[in-house]
Design a protein around this motif. Structure first.
Motif, PDB file in Angstrom:
ATOM      1  N   ALA A 170      -8.100 -61.641  -5.037  1.00  0.00           N
ATOM      2  CA  ALA A 170      -9.324 -61.361  -4.289  1.00  0.00           C
ATOM      3  C   ALA A 170     -10.280 -62.539  -4.379  1.00  0.00           C
ATOM      4  CB  ALA A 170      -9.975 -60.088  -4.819  1.00  0.00           C
ATOM      5  N   GLN A 171     -10.179 -63.300  -5.471  1.00  0.00           N
ATOM      6  CA  GLN A 171     -11.064 -64.447  -5.655  1.00  0.00           C
ATOM      7  C   GLN A 171     -10.850 -65.510  -4.577  1.00  0.00           C
ATOM      8  OE1 GLN A 171     -10.593 -66.389  -9.452  1.00  0.00           O
ATOM      9  NE2 GLN A 171     -12.090 -67.986  -9.007  1.00  0.00           N
ATOM     10  N   VAL A 172      -9.586 -65.885  -4.313  1.00  0.00           N
ATOM     11  CA  VAL A 172      -9.331 -66.907  -3.291  1.00  0.00           C
ATOM     12  C   VAL A 172      -9.646 -66.354  -1.910  1.00  0.00           C
ATOM     13  CG1 VAL A 172      -6.869 -66.441  -2.830  1.00  0.00           C
ATOM     14  CG2 VAL A 172      -7.771 -68.761  -2.622  1.00  0.00           C
ATOM     15  N   THR A 173      -9.433 -65.060  -1.710  1.00  0.00           N
ATOM     16  CA  THR A 173      -9.790 -64.438  -0.429  1.00  0.00           C
ATOM     17  C   THR A 173     -11.274 -64.600  -0.151  1.00  0.00           C
ATOM     18  OG1 THR A 173      -7.993 -62.821  -0.427  1.00  0.00           O
ATOM     19  CG2 THR A 173     -10.008 -62.207   0.723  1.00  0.00           C
ATOM     20  N   ARG A 174     -12.092 -64.249  -1.122  1.00  0.00           N
ATOM     21  CA  ARG A 174     -13.551 -64.338  -0.921  1.00  0.00           C
ATOM     22  C   ARG A 174     -13.991 -65.788  -0.749  1.00  0.00           C
ATOM     23  NH1 ARG A 174     -13.607 -60.036  -5.632  1.00  0.00           N
ATOM     24  NH2 ARG A 174     -13.531 -58.114  -4.386  1.00  0.00           N
TER      25      ARG A 174
ATOM     26  N   GLY B 252     -13.951 -66.121  11.836  1.00  0.00           N
ATOM     27  CA  GLY B 252     -13.754 -64.858  11.147  1.00  0.00           C
ATOM     28  C   GLY B 252     -12.638 -64.951  10.120  1.00  0.00           C
ATOM     29  N   PHE B 253     -12.607 -63.971   9.219  1.00  0.00           N
ATOM     30  CA  PHE B 253     -11.562 -63.952   8.189  1.00  0.00           C
ATOM     31  C   PHE B 253     -11.300 -62.503   7.797  1.00  0.00           C
ATOM     32  CE2 PHE B 253      -9.431 -64.267   4.182  1.00  0.00           C
ATOM     33  CZ  PHE B 253      -8.820 -65.515   4.145  1.00  0.00           C
ATOM     34  N   VAL B 254     -10.039 -62.102   7.851  1.00  0.00           N
ATOM     35  CA  VAL B 254      -9.625 -60.769   7.427  1.00  0.00           C
ATOM     36  C   VAL B 254      -8.500 -60.924   6.410  1.00  0.00           C
ATOM     37  CG1 VAL B 254      -8.612 -58.569   8.149  1.00  0.00           C
ATOM     38  CG2 VAL B 254     -10.228 -59.752   9.660  1.00  0.00           C
ATOM     39  N   ASP B 255      -8.684 -60.364   5.212  1.00  0.00           N
ATOM     40  CA  ASP B 255      -7.555 -60.301   4.280  1.00  0.00           C
ATOM     41  C   ASP B 255      -6.769 -59.039   4.604  1.00  0.00           C
ATOM     42  OD1 ASP B 255     -10.152 -59.391   2.960  1.00  0.00           O
ATOM     43  OD2 ASP B 255      -8.744 -58.475   1.542  1.00  0.00           O
ATOM     44  N   ALA B 256      -5.462 -59.214   4.815  1.00  0.00           N
ATOM     45  CA  ALA B 256      -4.647 -58.133   5.351  1.00  0.00           C
ATOM     46  C   ALA B 256      -3.245 -58.126   4.736  1.00  0.00           C
ATOM     47  CB  ALA B 256      -4.558 -58.263   6.864  1.00  0.00           C
ATOM     48  N   PRO B 257      -3.144 -57.986   3.413  1.00  0.00           N
ATOM     49  CA  PRO B 257      -1.813 -57.929   2.805  1.00  0.00           C
ATOM     50  C   PRO B 257      -1.037 -56.720   3.311  1.00  0.00           C
ATOM     51  CG  PRO B 257      -3.497 -57.256   1.231  1.00  0.00           C
ATOM     52  CD  PRO B 257      -4.218 -57.803   2.426  1.00  0.00           C
TER      53      PRO B 257
ATOM     54  N   GLY C 215      -9.502 -56.178   4.433  1.00  0.00           N
ATOM     55  CA  GLY C 215     -10.877 -56.390   4.012  1.00  0.00           C
ATOM     56  C   GLY C 215     -11.529 -57.392   4.944  1.00  0.00           C
ATOM     57  N   GLY C 216     -12.835 -57.279   5.095  1.00  0.00           N
ATOM     58  CA  GLY C 216     -13.554 -58.186   5.979  1.00  0.00           C
ATOM     59  C   GLY C 216     -14.663 -57.443   6.704  1.00  0.00           C
ATOM     60  N   THR C 217     -15.352 -58.142   7.575  1.00  0.00           N
ATOM     61  CA  THR C 217     -16.423 -57.487   8.319  1.00  0.00           C
ATOM     62  C   THR C 217     -15.834 -56.534   9.352  1.00  0.00           C
ATOM     63  OG1 THR C 217     -16.546 -59.137  10.086  1.00  0.00           O
ATOM     64  CG2 THR C 217     -17.835 -59.578   8.089  1.00  0.00           C
ATOM     65  N   GLU C 218     -16.612 -55.551   9.724  1.00  0.00           N
ATOM     66  CA  GLU C 218     -16.153 -54.612  10.750  1.00  0.00           C
ATOM     67  C   GLU C 218     -15.857 -55.333  12.064  1.00  0.00           C
ATOM     68  OE1 GLU C 218     -18.900 -51.412  11.169  1.00  0.00           O
ATOM     69  OE2 GLU C 218     -18.653 -50.701   9.103  1.00  0.00           O
ATOM     70  N   ALA C 219     -16.652 -56.336  12.377  1.00  0.00           N
ATOM     71  CA  ALA C 219     -16.476 -57.053  13.639  1.00  0.00           C
ATOM     72  C   ALA C 219     -15.174 -57.846  13.645  1.00  0.00           C
ATOM     73  CB  ALA C 219     -17.660 -57.979  13.885  1.00  0.00           C
ATOM     74  N   ASP C 220     -14.895 -58.556  12.559  1.00  0.00           N
ATOM     75  CA  ASP C 220     -13.657 -59.335  12.483  1.00  0.00           C
ATOM     76  C   ASP C 220     -12.442 -58.420  12.535  1.00  0.00           C
ATOM     77  OD1 ASP C 220     -15.085 -61.683  12.307  1.00  0.00           O
ATOM     78  OD2 ASP C 220     -14.847 -61.900  10.129  1.00  0.00           O
ATOM     79  N   TYR C 221     -12.522 -57.308  11.805  1.00  0.00           N
ATOM     80  CA  TYR C 221     -11.396 -56.376  11.789  1.00  0.00           C
ATOM     81  C   TYR C 221     -11.165 -55.787  13.180  1.00  0.00           C
ATOM     82  CZ  TYR C 221      -8.534 -52.271  10.981  1.00  0.00           C
ATOM     83  OH  TYR C 221      -7.539 -51.338  11.063  1.00  0.00           O
ATOM     84  N   ALA C 222     -12.222 -55.429  13.864  1.00  0.00           N
ATOM     85  CA  ALA C 222     -12.083 -54.832  15.186  1.00  0.00           C
ATOM     86  C   ALA C 222     -11.394 -55.783  16.162  1.00  0.00           C
ATOM     87  CB  ALA C 222     -13.457 -54.431  15.730  1.00  0.00           C
ATOM     88  N   LEU C 223     -11.653 -57.084  16.037  1.00  0.00           N
ATOM     89  CA  LEU C 223     -10.993 -58.061  16.882  1.00  0.00           C
ATOM     90  C   LEU C 223      -9.506 -58.188  16.533  1.00  0.00           C
ATOM     91  CD1 LEU C 223     -13.687 -60.895  16.904  1.00  0.00           C
ATOM     92  CD2 LEU C 223     -13.026 -59.469  18.846  1.00  0.00           C
ATOM     93  N   ALA C 224      -9.201 -58.203  15.235  1.00  0.00           N
ATOM     94  CA  ALA C 224      -7.843 -58.490  14.792  1.00  0.00           C
ATOM     95  C   ALA C 224      -6.906 -57.285  14.835  1.00  0.00           C
ATOM     96  CB  ALA C 224      -7.874 -59.047  13.364  1.00  0.00           C
ATOM     97  N   GLU C 225      -7.441 -56.082  14.729  1.00  0.00           N
ATOM     98  CA  GLU C 225      -6.587 -54.897  14.610  1.00  0.00           C
ATOM     99  C   GLU C 225      -5.597 -54.723  15.759  1.00  0.00           C
ATOM    100  OE1 GLU C 225      -5.000 -51.021  15.016  1.00  0.00           O
ATOM    101  OE2 GLU C 225      -6.570 -51.811  16.343  1.00  0.00           O
ATOM    102  N   PRO C 226      -5.992 -54.926  17.028  1.00  0.00           N
ATOM    103  CA  PRO C 226      -5.014 -54.754  18.106  1.00  0.00           C
ATOM    104  C   PRO C 226      -3.854 -55.741  18.034  1.00  0.00           C
ATOM    105  CG  PRO C 226      -7.255 -54.683  18.965  1.00  0.00           C
ATOM    106  CD  PRO C 226      -7.355 -55.168  17.551  1.00  0.00           C
TER     107      PRO C 226
ATOM    108  N   GLY D  50     -12.870 -52.132   3.337  1.00  0.00           N
ATOM    109  CA  GLY D  50     -14.107 -52.652   2.760  1.00  0.00           C
ATOM    110  C   GLY D  50     -14.304 -54.107   3.139  1.00  0.00           C
ATOM    111  N   ASP D  51     -15.215 -54.765   2.446  1.00  0.00           N
ATOM    112  CA  ASP D  51     -15.523 -56.163   2.720  1.00  0.00           C
ATOM    113  C   ASP D  51     -14.425 -57.085   2.196  1.00  0.00           C
ATOM    114  OD1 ASP D  51     -17.916 -55.473   3.975  1.00  0.00           O
ATOM    115  OD2 ASP D  51     -19.032 -55.493   2.084  1.00  0.00           O
ATOM    116  N   SER D  52     -14.625 -58.370   2.328  1.00  0.00           N
ATOM    117  CA  SER D  52     -13.610 -59.349   1.934  1.00  0.00           C
ATOM    118  C   SER D  52     -13.123 -59.097   0.513  1.00  0.00           C
ATOM    119  CB  SER D  52     -14.173 -60.769   2.039  1.00  0.00           C
ATOM    120  OG  SER D  52     -14.404 -61.109   3.387  1.00  0.00           O
ATOM    121  N   GLY D  53     -11.817 -59.096   0.350  1.00  0.00           N
ATOM    122  CA  GLY D  53     -11.193 -58.827  -0.936  1.00  0.00           C
ATOM    123  C   GLY D  53     -10.692 -57.413  -1.085  1.00  0.00           C
TER     124      GLY D  53
END
Length: 290
Positions: free
Chosen positions: A100-104, A116-121, A139-150, A163-166
């Motif tokens: 989570a440290q390198v992700t943040r 934007g950045f989404v951690d998505a293991p 993890g990440g902002t709601e806006a970044d996740y909403a773009l990447a999810e599709p 939740g947020d990053s990490g």
């Protein structure tokens, strides 16, 4: 349809990038071994690039599935890194299991650059990647996740922001903690049954329908009984992941006694030459010592 770069074409990344191409996305791939990238293009079309920066140029999304913290930093940072090629508003999606440290750290750098950045293991193993049926913890902002999810939906059975990053990486640690205990318990049960002269497959057919049932039991018991261990996630990678779990537990004050013990059991498997075998090879250790 999006313009997507995919960095890392291992046993997971190769089919994941393939699903993106099959869904109609415009895909450019990068791999440290250019031969692997060429093989992907030959099978799926698209293009390959010589560096992460070249792959990321003009992409709406840059997906990565590499090895560890250092590998992730290497593909993100520096003059040939993906961040140098990404435009404003592009989103980096990391499918690697890392700390989570390198992700943040990387998320902060990306956002400072307007990206934007989404951690998505992911969980589901090679079969899940090949079948487009992965569980993705984000993890990440709601806006970044909403773009990447599709886009992630191309290879997901379930995809959720936690939740947020990490947060995605913490969830993946929880996943690996569960797997470690489950596989050791299954290995001990099958080993015990063998010693008692039981038909392990017949017993599993019964107990898998009750409270003892699990994905590991249903999908791994036959190969464990047959002594075949080339069907999934390698012990070497599991030890990397459990090391992240144990280090994070020290940081946050969590107690993981079973996880620490199973990590040492996997170390024994490595010493036996089984580092590239899958995680179900814990039964091999029991059979050889008992």
């Amino acid at each position: 349809m999006a313009r997507v770069a995919f960095l890392g074409l291992g046993v997971m990344g190769f089919p994941m990038a393939g699903h993106l191409a099959a869904k109609g996305h415009q895909v450019t791939v990068y791999n440290r071994s250019a031969a692997k990238a060429a093989a992907w293009v030959a099978r799926h079309g698209g293009t390959s690039a010589a560096t992460p920066r070249e792959a990321a140029a003009g992409a709406d999304f840059v997906m990565a599935c590499v090895g560890n913290d250092d590998d992730l930093r290497a593909v993100c940072l520096g003059p040939d890194g993906a961040f140098a090629g990404m435009g404003q508003g592009a989103v980096f999606v990391d499918h690697t299991t890392v700390s989570a440290q390198v992700t943040r750290e990387l998320a902060e750098i990306a956002r400072a650059q307007g990206k934007g950045f989404v951690d998505a293991p992911v969980s589901g193993g090679q079969a899940g990647a090949e079948n487009g049926a992965l569980s993705i913890m984000c993890g990440g902002t709601e806006a970044d996740y909403a773009l990447a999810e599709p886009v992630m939906a191309s290879y997901a059975r379930i995809c959720r922001r936690l939740g947020d990053s990490g947060a995605g990486q913490i969830a993946k640690m929880m996943n690996q903690i569960c797997i470690a205990g489950l596989v050791q318990g299954l290995a001990e049960a099958l080993h015990f049954g063998q010693k008692a002269g039981m038909d392990g497959a017949a017993v599993v057919e019964v107990i898998s329908q009750g409270a003892a049932g699990s994905w590991q039991m249903v999908n791994r018991h036959k190969t464990m009984l047959e002594g075949k261990f080339d069907f999934g996630f390698a012990v070497d990678w599991m030890r990397k992941d459990l090391g992240i779990c144990l280090s994070t537990a020290d940081e946050i004050g969590a107690s993981l006694p079973v996880t620490a013990l199973v990590d040492q059991f996997y170390k024994d498997v490595q010493r036996m030459g089984g580092g590239r075998g899958d995680t179900s090879s814990l039964i091999r250790r029991l059979n050889e010592i008992g």
